[in-house]
Structures are given as C-alpha cells and as structure tokens.
Design a protein around this motif. Structure first.
Motif, PDB file in Angstrom:
ATOM      1  N   UNK A  32       8.398  -4.682   7.172  1.00  0.00           N
ATOM      2  CA  UNK A  32       9.113  -4.559   5.912  1.00  0.00           C
ATOM      3  C   UNK A  32       8.408  -3.612   4.977  1.00  0.00           C
ATOM      4  N   UNK A  33       8.660  -3.798   3.698  1.00  0.00           N
ATOM      5  CA  UNK A  33       8.113  -2.880   2.711  1.00  0.00           C
ATOM      6  C   UNK A  33       7.981  -3.571   1.368  1.00  0.00           C
ATOM      7  N   UNK A  34       7.197  -2.948   0.512  1.00  0.00           N
ATOM      8  CA  UNK A  34       7.107  -3.389  -0.871  1.00  0.00           C
ATOM      9  C   UNK A  34       7.348  -2.190  -1.764  1.00  0.00           C
ATOM     10  N   UNK A  35       8.000  -2.439  -2.873  1.00  0.00           N
ATOM     11  CA  UNK A  35       8.358  -1.336  -3.750  1.00  0.00           C
ATOM     12  C   UNK A  35       8.161  -1.686  -5.206  1.00  0.00           C
ATOM     13  N   UNK A  36       8.195  -0.644  -6.015  1.00  0.00           N
ATOM     14  CA  UNK A  36       8.167  -0.785  -7.467  1.00  0.00           C
ATOM     15  C   UNK A  36       9.446  -0.179  -8.036  1.00  0.00           C
ATOM     16  N   UNK A  37      10.058  -0.935  -8.918  1.00  0.00           N
ATOM     17  CA  UNK A  37      11.222  -0.471  -9.651  1.00  0.00           C
ATOM     18  C   UNK A  37      10.903  -0.600 -11.134  1.00  0.00           C
ATOM     19  N   UNK A  52       5.754   1.150   3.239  1.00  0.00           N
ATOM     20  CA  UNK A  52       6.020   0.263   4.356  1.00  0.00           C
ATOM     21  C   UNK A  52       4.746  -0.500   4.690  1.00  0.00           C
ATOM     22  N   UNK A  53       4.928  -1.759   5.043  1.00  0.00           N
ATOM     23  CA  UNK A  53       3.747  -2.588   5.197  1.00  0.00           C
ATOM     24  C   UNK A  53       2.952  -2.225   6.453  1.00  0.00           C
ATOM     25  N   UNK A  54       3.633  -1.960   7.559  1.00  0.00           N
ATOM     26  CA  UNK A  54       2.946  -1.687   8.828  1.00  0.00           C
ATOM     27  C   UNK A  54       2.323  -0.294   8.860  1.00  0.00           C
ATOM     28  N   UNK A  55       3.135   0.729   8.655  1.00  0.00           N
ATOM     29  CA  UNK A  55       2.656   2.094   8.823  1.00  0.00           C
ATOM     30  C   UNK A  55       2.125   2.755   7.574  1.00  0.00           C
TER      31      UNK A  55
END
Length: 124
Positions: A32-37, A52-55
């Motif tokens: 998955x991923x983490x983002x800022x808005x 992206x969390x993995x790559x």
C-alpha cells in the motif's frame, strides 16, 4: 483498524521549514501507500505527496516539487513530510492518509484511513 496521528504543524514565516510526522498503529504495513493531503479554507482537500510502503516510490503535486520531501521509517511505521521554502499558499490543514491495497497514490478516494489533521500556517 489503522490509526494515524499527525504532528509537527505550526506557524512559520515564509521561506522557513517544517517537518510533519504521521505515526501509524494498528497494523504493520507491508504494502500500500501513505500520503499527505491538505485543505485550505474554502477549498477542496488536495493531494500533496505520497510514498509506497514497499518500494518507496514517491509522488508529488507540481506546486511542491523541489521543496517538499516525503520519506518513511518502516521500523517506526512513520511517514514524514519535510517542507522547505514554505510559502503563504502552503497554509492549510495537512492530513495523513493510508491505504493497504493497490490504488492511485494521488486519488483521495483510494485511501482508507485518515488522521485528524495538523494546521500549518505560513506568514508572509
């Protein structure tokens, strides 16, 4: 269930820097991923940056490229947003978001979990 807690917001003068942190708990991220808005008064919530969390692939909106940097610390389950050369137009409530499934890192609706937000105010 995933809980996200942001910190690091505040009031700064234009040209200065801030670093936001987002600590995730409740799940161990492996995908998955983490983002800022961010959301300014009277405006829609907009994408700022994602990782992206993995790559560790990163994505930015054009207005912050070259000024903001997103990074992650897997051991701490934490994502950071380093904001340099801040401008008054960066003033907004900044929200951390997370998703555990594939999706478009720039799309708000692809994120499943949100923090409570932290205020960033940049004075001219």
């Amino acid at each position: 269930q995933v809980q996200l807690v942001e910190s690091g917001g505040g009031l700064v003068q234009a040209g200065r820097s801030l670093r936001l942190s987002c600590a995730a708990s409740g799940r161990t991220f492996s995908s998955g991923a983490m983002g800022w808005f961010r959301q300014a008064p009277g405006k829609e919530r907009e994408f700022v940056a994602a990782i992206t969390w993995a790559g560790g692939s990163t994505y930015y909106t054009d207005s912050v490229k070259g000024r903001f940097g997103i990074s992650r610390d897997k051991a701490k389950n934490t994502v950071y947003l380093q904001m340099n050369s801040l401008k008054p137009e960066d003033t907004a409530v900044y929200y951390c978001a997370a998703r555990l499934r594939p999706g478009n890192p720039r799309t708000r609706s692809d994120y499943d979990y949100w923090g409570q937000g932290t205020q960033v105010t940049v004075s001219s």
